[in-house]
Design a protein around this motif. Structure first.
Motif, PDB file in Angstrom:
ATOM      1  N   ALA A 116       0.804  -1.224   0.000  1.00  9.55           N
ATOM      2  CA  ALA A 116       0.000   0.000   0.000  1.00  9.55           C
ATOM      3  C   ALA A 116       0.835   1.272   0.000  1.00  9.55           C
ATOM      4  O   ALA A 116       0.489   2.228  -0.684  1.00  9.55           O
ATOM      5  CB  ALA A 116      -0.943  -0.002   1.202  1.00  9.55           C
ATOM      6  N   LYS A 117       1.931   1.290   0.732  1.00  7.15           N
ATOM      7  CA  LYS A 117       2.730   2.513   0.815  1.00  7.15           C
ATOM      8  C   LYS A 117       3.821   2.549  -0.239  1.00  7.15           C
ATOM      9  O   LYS A 117       4.002   3.546  -0.919  1.00  7.15           O
ATOM     10  CB  LYS A 117       3.341   2.654   2.203  1.00  7.15           C
ATOM     11  N   GLY A 118       4.583   1.485  -0.361  1.00  4.03           N
ATOM     12  CA  GLY A 118       5.713   1.475  -1.272  1.00  4.03           C
ATOM     13  C   GLY A 118       5.311   1.329  -2.735  1.00  4.03           C
ATOM     14  O   GLY A 118       6.006   1.776  -3.620  1.00  4.03           O
ATOM     15  N   GLU A 119       4.181   0.698  -2.971  1.00  2.00           N
ATOM     16  CA  GLU A 119       3.597   0.497  -4.293  1.00  2.00           C
ATOM     17  C   GLU A 119       4.424  -0.372  -5.240  1.00  2.00           C
ATOM     18  O   GLU A 119       4.042  -0.570  -6.377  1.00  2.00           O
ATOM     19  CB  GLU A 119       3.250   1.826  -4.952  1.00  2.00           C
ATOM     20  N   THR A 120       5.556  -0.851  -4.813  1.00  2.00           N
ATOM     21  CA  THR A 120       6.307  -1.846  -5.570  1.00  2.00           C
ATOM     22  C   THR A 120       6.883  -2.820  -4.559  1.00  2.00           C
ATOM     23  O   THR A 120       7.125  -2.433  -3.413  1.00  2.00           O
ATOM     24  CB  THR A 120       7.465  -1.236  -6.412  1.00  2.00           C
TER      25      THR A 120
END
Length: 184
Positions: A116-120
């Motif tokens: 959710a935060k890093g998106e990768t």
């Protein structure tokens, strides 16, 4: 010890400090029921319905391992593309992937997953087939993150995300590594 530290220690000991979550994001106007299948010995998770064009977040117990699939409103309950996760694994890492093993022809259910935060890293496809999903047993496609919160898209469409490019350089892992049966 400050009272905040005592509270944090108590919550951690009770297993309440960090919840694992998956936010399901519908990319179209179709409502879908999410069916969860825990691995043996894991807690059952109740099915949920994600209305078309909306989001729903589900909390998972610490260390939960299992998968889910999406059933479009009005369709038969047939397992399709799977979202798979192992929360709080080795070194508290979350392992995840989108799997086409059960039904590679399901192009309307689970699409992509990412932290959710890093998106990768990202697992899955906006359009199937692609080279970023799990197609055969022991495929090297399982992704890993230190986050406990994941996003899982459902249905047709795309989701605009910030600063995200397909990160093909992110490490992927064989299933044996995740299950603790790796060899050197």
């Amino acid at each position: 010890m400050p009272s905040f530290m005592k509270l944090a220690s108590f919550l951690a000991a009770a297993g309440l400090a960090v919840a694992n979550t998956v936010t399901f994001k519908s990319l179209d106007d179709t409502a879908r029921t999410i069916v969860f299948t825990p691995n043996s010995g894991m807690s059952a998770i109740d099915t949920i319905t994600v209305p078309g064009g909306q989001d729903a977040t589900v909390e998972f117990p610490h260390g939960w391992i299992g998968n889910w699939y999406a059933v479009s409103d009005g369709a038969d309950n047939v397992p399709g593309m799977l979202g798979e996760v192992a929360f709080n694994g080795w070194n508290d890492v979350t392992f995840f992937d989108v799997s086409a093993i059960v039904n590679p022809n399901d192009h309307n259910g689970v699409k992509e997953m990412w932290p959710a935060k890093g998106e990768t890293p990202t697992s899955g496809c906006t359009v199937f087939p692609c080279n970023n999903a799990y197609y055969i047993w022991d495929d090297v496609q399982t992704k890993a993150t230190s986050e406990q919160d994941l996003i899982c898209t459902l249905g047709s469409g795309t989701l605009t995300r910030r600063n995200v490019e397909k990160d093909e350089s992110s490490p992927s892992f064989k299933r044996d590594f995740i299950n603790g049966r790796w060899t050197r």
